[in-house]
Design a protein around this motif. Sequence first.
Motif, PDB file in Angstrom:
ATOM      1  N   GLY B  23       0.794  -1.230   0.000  1.00  0.00           N
ATOM      2  CA  GLY B  23       0.000   0.000   0.000  1.00  0.00           C
ATOM      3  C   GLY B  23       0.821   1.270   0.000  1.00  0.00           C
ATOM      4  O   GLY B  23       0.301   2.351  -0.259  1.00  0.00           O
ATOM      5  N   THR B  24       2.131   1.161   0.267  1.00  0.00           N
ATOM      6  CA  THR B  24       2.949   2.376   0.285  1.00  0.00           C
ATOM      7  C   THR B  24       3.454   2.773  -1.104  1.00  0.00           C
ATOM      8  O   THR B  24       3.991   3.856  -1.276  1.00  0.00           O
ATOM      9  CB  THR B  24       4.183   2.208   1.195  1.00  0.00           C
ATOM     10  OG1 THR B  24       4.922   1.057   0.752  1.00  0.00           O
ATOM     11  CG2 THR B  24       3.756   2.008   2.649  1.00  0.00           C
ATOM     12  N   ASN B  27      -0.765   0.302  -4.223  1.00  0.00           N
ATOM     13  CA  ASN B  27      -2.171   0.663  -4.079  1.00  0.00           C
ATOM     14  C   ASN B  27      -2.333   1.480  -2.803  1.00  0.00           C
ATOM     15  O   ASN B  27      -1.513   1.421  -1.908  1.00  0.00           O
ATOM     16  CB  ASN B  27      -3.095  -0.564  -4.117  1.00  0.00           C
ATOM     17  CG  ASN B  27      -2.582  -1.712  -3.291  1.00  0.00           C
ATOM     18  OD1 ASN B  27      -2.158  -1.528  -2.169  1.00  0.00           O
ATOM     19  ND2 ASN B  27      -2.615  -2.903  -3.849  1.00  0.00           N
ATOM     20  N   GLN B  28      -3.383   2.225  -2.754  1.00  0.00           N
ATOM     21  CA  GLN B  28      -3.623   3.254  -1.716  1.00  0.00           C
ATOM     22  C   GLN B  28      -2.679   4.427  -1.943  1.00  0.00           C
ATOM     23  O   GLN B  28      -3.130   5.452  -2.395  1.00  0.00           O
ATOM     24  CB  GLN B  28      -3.506   2.720  -0.301  1.00  0.00           C
ATOM     25  CG  GLN B  28      -3.926   3.754   0.739  1.00  0.00           C
ATOM     26  CD  GLN B  28      -5.266   3.503   1.353  1.00  0.00           C
ATOM     27  OE1 GLN B  28      -5.647   2.383   1.575  1.00  0.00           O
ATOM     28  NE2 GLN B  28      -6.014   4.560   1.644  1.00  0.00           N
ATOM     29  N   THR B  29      -1.386   4.322  -1.594  1.00  0.00           N
ATOM     30  CA  THR B  29      -0.448   5.280  -2.166  1.00  0.00           C
ATOM     31  C   THR B  29       0.136   4.656  -3.431  1.00  0.00           C
ATOM     32  O   THR B  29       0.562   3.507  -3.422  1.00  0.00           O
ATOM     33  CB  THR B  29       0.697   5.622  -1.195  1.00  0.00           C
ATOM     34  OG1 THR B  29       0.185   6.440  -0.142  1.00  0.00           O
ATOM     35  CG2 THR B  29       1.799   6.402  -1.901  1.00  0.00           C
ATOM     36  N   ILE B  30       0.109   5.422  -4.512  1.00  0.00           N
ATOM     37  CA  ILE B  30       0.645   4.954  -5.797  1.00  0.00           C
ATOM     38  C   ILE B  30       1.855   5.807  -6.139  1.00  0.00           C
ATOM     39  O   ILE B  30       1.727   7.028  -6.312  1.00  0.00           O
ATOM     40  CB  ILE B  30      -0.435   5.057  -6.894  1.00  0.00           C
ATOM     41  CG1 ILE B  30      -1.639   4.175  -6.518  1.00  0.00           C
ATOM     42  CG2 ILE B  30       0.130   4.658  -8.252  1.00  0.00           C
ATOM     43  CD1 ILE B  30      -2.932   4.588  -7.172  1.00  0.00           C
ATOM     44  N   ASP B  31       3.019   5.176  -6.206  1.00  0.00           N
ATOM     45  CA  ASP B  31       4.262   5.874  -6.541  1.00  0.00           C
ATOM     46  C   ASP B  31       4.273   6.081  -8.055  1.00  0.00           C
ATOM     47  O   ASP B  31       4.763   5.238  -8.813  1.00  0.00           O
ATOM     48  CB  ASP B  31       5.456   5.034  -6.081  1.00  0.00           C
ATOM     49  CG  ASP B  31       6.777   5.717  -6.392  1.00  0.00           C
ATOM     50  OD1 ASP B  31       6.810   6.635  -7.233  1.00  0.00           O
ATOM     51  OD2 ASP B  31       7.792   5.319  -5.798  1.00  0.00           O
ATOM     52  N   VAL B  32       3.743   7.215  -8.482  1.00  0.00           N
ATOM     53  CA  VAL B  32       3.478   7.448  -9.901  1.00  0.00           C
ATOM     54  C   VAL B  32       4.744   7.379 -10.773  1.00  0.00           C
ATOM     55  O   VAL B  32       4.741   6.690 -11.793  1.00  0.00           O
ATOM     56  CB  VAL B  32       2.690   8.760 -10.092  1.00  0.00           C
ATOM     57  CG1 VAL B  32       2.612   9.172 -11.559  1.00  0.00           C
ATOM     58  CG2 VAL B  32       1.277   8.600  -9.504  1.00  0.00           C
ATOM     59  N   PRO B  33       5.856   8.040 -10.401  1.00  0.00           N
ATOM     60  CA  PRO B  33       7.052   7.906 -11.251  1.00  0.00           C
ATOM     61  C   PRO B  33       7.520   6.450 -11.386  1.00  0.00           C
ATOM     62  O   PRO B  33       7.922   6.018 -12.477  1.00  0.00           O
ATOM     63  CB  PRO B  33       8.091   8.771 -10.521  1.00  0.00           C
ATOM     64  CG  PRO B  33       7.271   9.782  -9.763  1.00  0.00           C
ATOM     65  CD  PRO B  33       6.048   9.036  -9.324  1.00  0.00           C
ATOM     66  N   CYS B  36       5.192   4.612 -13.721  1.00  0.00           N
ATOM     67  CA  CYS B  36       5.463   4.995 -15.112  1.00  0.00           C
ATOM     68  C   CYS B  36       6.607   4.154 -15.692  1.00  0.00           C
ATOM     69  O   CYS B  36       6.592   3.816 -16.879  1.00  0.00           O
ATOM     70  CB  CYS B  36       5.785   6.486 -15.213  1.00  0.00           C
ATOM     71  SG  CYS B  36       4.322   7.531 -14.982  1.00  0.00           S
ATOM     72  N   SER B  60      -8.299  -0.705  -7.065  1.00  0.00           N
ATOM     73  CA  SER B  60      -6.849  -0.497  -7.040  1.00  0.00           C
ATOM     74  C   SER B  60      -6.199  -0.662  -8.413  1.00  0.00           C
ATOM     75  O   SER B  60      -5.105  -0.176  -8.630  1.00  0.00           O
ATOM     76  CB  SER B  60      -6.179  -1.407  -6.011  1.00  0.00           C
ATOM     77  OG  SER B  60      -6.537  -2.741  -6.229  1.00  0.00           O
ATOM     78  N   GLY B  63      -5.704   3.150 -11.262  1.00  0.00           N
ATOM     79  CA  GLY B  63      -4.567   4.048 -11.409  1.00  0.00           C
ATOM     80  C   GLY B  63      -3.439   3.396 -12.194  1.00  0.00           C
ATOM     81  O   GLY B  63      -2.834   4.013 -13.076  1.00  0.00           O
ATOM     82  N   CYS B  66      -4.367   3.221 -15.876  1.00  0.00           N
ATOM     83  CA  CYS B  66      -4.293   4.534 -16.537  1.00  0.00           C
ATOM     84  C   CYS B  66      -2.845   4.907 -16.842  1.00  0.00           C
ATOM     85  O   CYS B  66      -2.534   5.405 -17.919  1.00  0.00           O
ATOM     86  CB  CYS B  66      -4.948   5.612 -15.676  1.00  0.00           C
ATOM     87  SG  CYS B  66      -6.747   5.588 -15.767  1.00  0.00           S
ATOM     88  N   LEU B  67      -1.953   4.668 -15.885  1.00  0.00           N
ATOM     89  CA  LEU B  67      -0.553   5.011 -16.109  1.00  0.00           C
ATOM     90  C   LEU B  67       0.060   4.094 -17.167  1.00  0.00           C
ATOM     91  O   LEU B  67       0.883   4.532 -17.976  1.00  0.00           O
ATOM     92  CB  LEU B  67       0.221   4.941 -14.793  1.00  0.00           C
ATOM     93  CG  LEU B  67      -0.215   6.004 -13.777  1.00  0.00           C
ATOM     94  CD1 LEU B  67       0.389   5.737 -12.406  1.00  0.00           C
ATOM     95  CD2 LEU B  67       0.145   7.413 -14.257  1.00  0.00           C
TER      96      LEU B  67
END
Lengths: 190, 190
Positions: B23-24, B27-33, B36, B60, B63, B66-67
């Motif tokens: 979750g870190t 999912n829940q927090t998504i480390d976008v970079p 990617c 979950s 996101g 989408c990325l």
Amino acid sequence: MKLMEERVRRDGLIENGDVLKVGTFLNQTIDVPFICECAEEFYRLFGNEGVTKILTIEASGIGLACLTAVPFGVPVLFAKKSRSSNMAGGVYTAPVYSFTHGTQHEIMVPDTMLGPGDRVLLIDDFLAKGEALHGLLTLCEKAGASVVGAGIFIEKQYQGGGDEIRAMGIRVESLAKIKSMSVEDGVEFC
Amino acid sequence: MKLMEERVRRDGLIENGDVLKVGTFLNQTIDVPFICECAEEFYRLFGNEGVTKILTIEASGIGLACLTAVPFGVPVLFAKKSRSSNMAGGVYTAPVYSFTHGTQHEIMVPDTMLGPGDRVLLIDDFLAKGEALHGLLTLCEKAGASVVGAGIFIEKQYQGGGDEIRAMGIRVESLAKIKSMSVEDGVEFC
């Protein structure tokens, strides 16, 4: 943002009961290249605010928030509507009434994932009466996080939620602001 | 993908009952970079398959899907777990049992959003017993859409769901495949 207004005019479906369906490009189906253009617009608006985290609410906000986070290069955190077995430990909670679903529920984030060091951009697909946004603001307040503002894809300005939140001193930027809407006359933007 | 294995080793939290918490960053927090970078890997694997649409399941997966769609330049469609007032009209449905939540539910997509012209990449965060993936495959089958394969962030290979789906002739690519996992010994990858 002209691009969003044009898209709502072209693909939005107005139904009785103040319903605007945008499921063909904004939620359910998400037009990713289009949303990436929206993300660039949010980055133009909030890019120099030192955003450390984007906060949204499940489910339809998650994809939009993640795509918005790309130019910012920051993580996304989303508030859940129910506690799953994957979420143990302390949480911040806030009550939210959903007019779409006709239900009241708690939203929550783990207390380890949001804190005083955060400068938060709130992202959501719709802003109408502002219930979801109030809930997200409450979560940030409880966590001691700073809110740099809210980025909204479509605001139903006539429902008053956005202006109420602006009156609290929160910056709210909406890509399209609907002044009025009806099955007969279509959409009029502010 | 070494990057995902390293991240699971570093930030994944193993708990009793075969639970891996990510979750870190996932999912829940998504480390976008970071996601990617994962998306680029999926594009390397499936980029020449003529993908027209990415299909996932709320919440979950949205996101991540989408990325992943960014380098593909295609829309994302997500299956919902309940019918909302925003989803009228015909739908394709499939039953899914969630071991995480201990519940059985139907997933559904509008029948106007998936069809025979689509070449679909399925994306999901976890693959364990394969229940969610079977549900998504059923939706594609009902819609007459072609499935080019499934991109999974973390596969619990020892639970067998992935190999069962591969045996059906479906291409399944997982960024990290867990061979075994325990609180005492940590994670071992395939």
